[in-house]
Motif scaffolding. Structure first.
Motif, short mmCIF file in Angstrom:
data_model
loop_
_atom_site.label_atom_id
_atom_site.label_comp_id
_atom_site.label_asym_id
_atom_site.label_seq_id
_atom_site.Cartn_x
_atom_site.Cartn_y
_atom_site.Cartn_z
N THR A 242 43.95 47.03 41.08
CA THR A 242 43.15 48.20 41.47
C THR A 242 41.66 47.95 41.29
O THR A 242 40.84 48.71 41.78
CB THR A 242 43.56 49.43 40.63
OG1 THR A 242 43.40 49.13 39.23
CG2 THR A 242 45.00 49.82 40.91
N LYS A 243 41.30 46.88 40.56
CA LYS A 243 39.88 46.58 40.32
C LYS A 243 39.70 45.07 40.22
O LYS A 243 40.52 44.38 39.62
CB LYS A 243 39.41 47.25 39.02
CG LYS A 243 37.92 47.07 38.73
CD LYS A 243 37.54 47.78 37.44
CE LYS A 243 36.06 47.58 37.12
NZ LYS A 243 35.68 48.24 35.84
N SER B 81 37.40 45.83 51.85
CA SER B 81 37.35 47.28 51.66
C SER B 81 38.68 47.80 51.13
O SER B 81 39.75 47.31 51.49
CB SER B 81 37.01 47.97 52.99
OG SER B 81 37.16 49.37 52.88
N SER B 82 38.62 48.79 50.24
CA SER B 82 39.84 49.39 49.69
C SER B 82 40.59 50.20 50.74
O SER B 82 41.76 50.52 50.58
CB SER B 82 39.50 50.28 48.48
OG SER B 82 38.56 51.28 48.86
#
Length: 375
Positions: A27-28, A279-280
């Motif tokens: 997630t990061k 990009s997420s």
């Protein structure tokens, strides 16, 4: 390793670090360009004896550590970038050394996509004064130059390098270059002796890494780097920046404008940062991958800039995507004007309508009052 805390029946706790294999949903992501370490964080997604499901964990992926990466979809662009990033030394044609009299220097490998710090030298050099202080200053400078010399000798593969940029404020670069020539002859370090023609001396404002950006804005330096791949990337970006001023109808940026231009087969060169492919938002990633593929299919050239490279940072400041067109398209700018004018016109109509409605209402009330008074 993860810190595991165990509690005994008496209530006392014992902690220890255990090495284990985990599967986390990323997630990061954080990347340290100096240590070349990648830190990924996210919740655990597989059962473990020591880490509960959903527990947050951070994994550091340094060079040489094995890991497996799973993605739902691997685009061709990702595969190309992965191959290049896995072998930076294969692509590197330039080493840049920025240094200052304060004792700070960075030795960086420069590729098409990356600016990688291979060595950082940070020493304290006392100010030059008379007597013993002057001797201490000279010794510190010699020690500093020796550290830079050894870093270059260790990291410069002259069989692949086309040039070495030596940059500094003042005369530090000239002094170091003379030191290097003298020492290489004395020690018979043939890599320096046989490749001294590859050294280019240029000016930089400091010994900090960001000063490398200044080197690629110097026309004299760029002329000497003309036959390197990295120079071609920088040159196409500089060409785009110049066209914004001289011929703005043939230089477009922003996804909508570039996409519209490509629909007309007008894109000659597409410039895009890799940040957009990370990009997420999956939809955003896919639309930029699709744009790259469409431009290639129509015969256009695609330049993908790394956000870790100084040129990629510059491109990011103008939305991260830009294009040099085969022919001017002034209509793209007019579309904005039309949209704005239409909005203004609609607003004006609404205002006029509201005024007319108010006037009708006032007129009706006056007529009713007149009738009520029997007039």
């Amino acid at each position: 390793p993860r810190k595991i805390v165990k509690e005994s029946s008496t209530g006392s706790t014992v902690s220890q670090k255990k090495r284990m294999s985990l599967t986390i949903e990323v997630t990061k992501v954080e990347f340290d360009t100096d240590s070349l370490e990648l830190r990924v964080s996210g919740p655990n997604r597989e059962e473990s004896d020591f880490v509960r499901m959903g527990a947050h964990h951070t994994i550091t992926l340094e060079i040489g550590r094995q890991f497996r990466l799973e993605k739902a979809c691997w685009d061709q662009i990702f595969l190309e970038r992965l191959d290049v990033a896995s072998h930076p030394e294969r692509e590197a044609e330039v080493i840049a050394v920025v240094m200052a009299s304060t004792g700070l220097a960075h030795v960086c490998l420069v590729t098409e996509y990356l600016t990688i710090t291979r060595a950082k030298i940070d020493m304290n050099i006392p100010k030059k004064r008379g007597g013993a202080a002057s001797s201490n200053h000279s010794k510190a400078v010699t020690k500093f130059y020796e550290a830079v010399y050894q870093a270059l000798l260790r990291h410069a593969d002259f069989t692949k390098l086309k040039c070495v940029l030596l940059a500094s404020p003042g005369f530090v670069k000239e002094d170091f270059y003379q030191y290097m020539l003298a020492e290489s002859v004395r020690r018979e370090d043939r890599p320096f002796i046989e490749n001294k023609h590859k050294f280019i001396l240029c000016r930089a404002s400091s010994g900090h890494k960001h000063a490398i950006e200044e080197l690629f804005q110097d026309p004299t330096v760029m002329a000497q780097l003309a036959n390197t791949r990295m120079a071609k990337e920088v040159e196409i970006l500089n060409k785009f920046m110049r066209m914004i001023d001289t011929n703005p109808d043939q230089a477009q940026y922003g996804y909508t404008h570039v996409f519209k231009a490509n629909e007309q087969g007008a894109v000659d060169s597409l410039l895009v940062t890799d940040e957009l492919f990370r990009s997420s938002d999956i939809t955003t990633r896919k639309k930029y991958v699709s744009l790259v593929e469409q431009v290639r299919d129509s015969g256009g050239k695609v330049y993908i800039f790394s956000s870790l490279h100084v040129s990629g940072t510059q491109l990011q400041q103008v939305s991260g995507v830009a294009a040099i067109l085969r022919f001017p398209m002034p209509d793209l700018a007019d579309l904005e004007v039309v949209e704005v004018n239409e909005d203004v016109m609609h607003s004006s109509d609404d205002v006029n309508g509201a005024v007319s409605s108010d006037e009708d209402s006032i007129t009706q009330r006056v007529e009713d009052d007149v009738r009520g008074m029997g007039l």
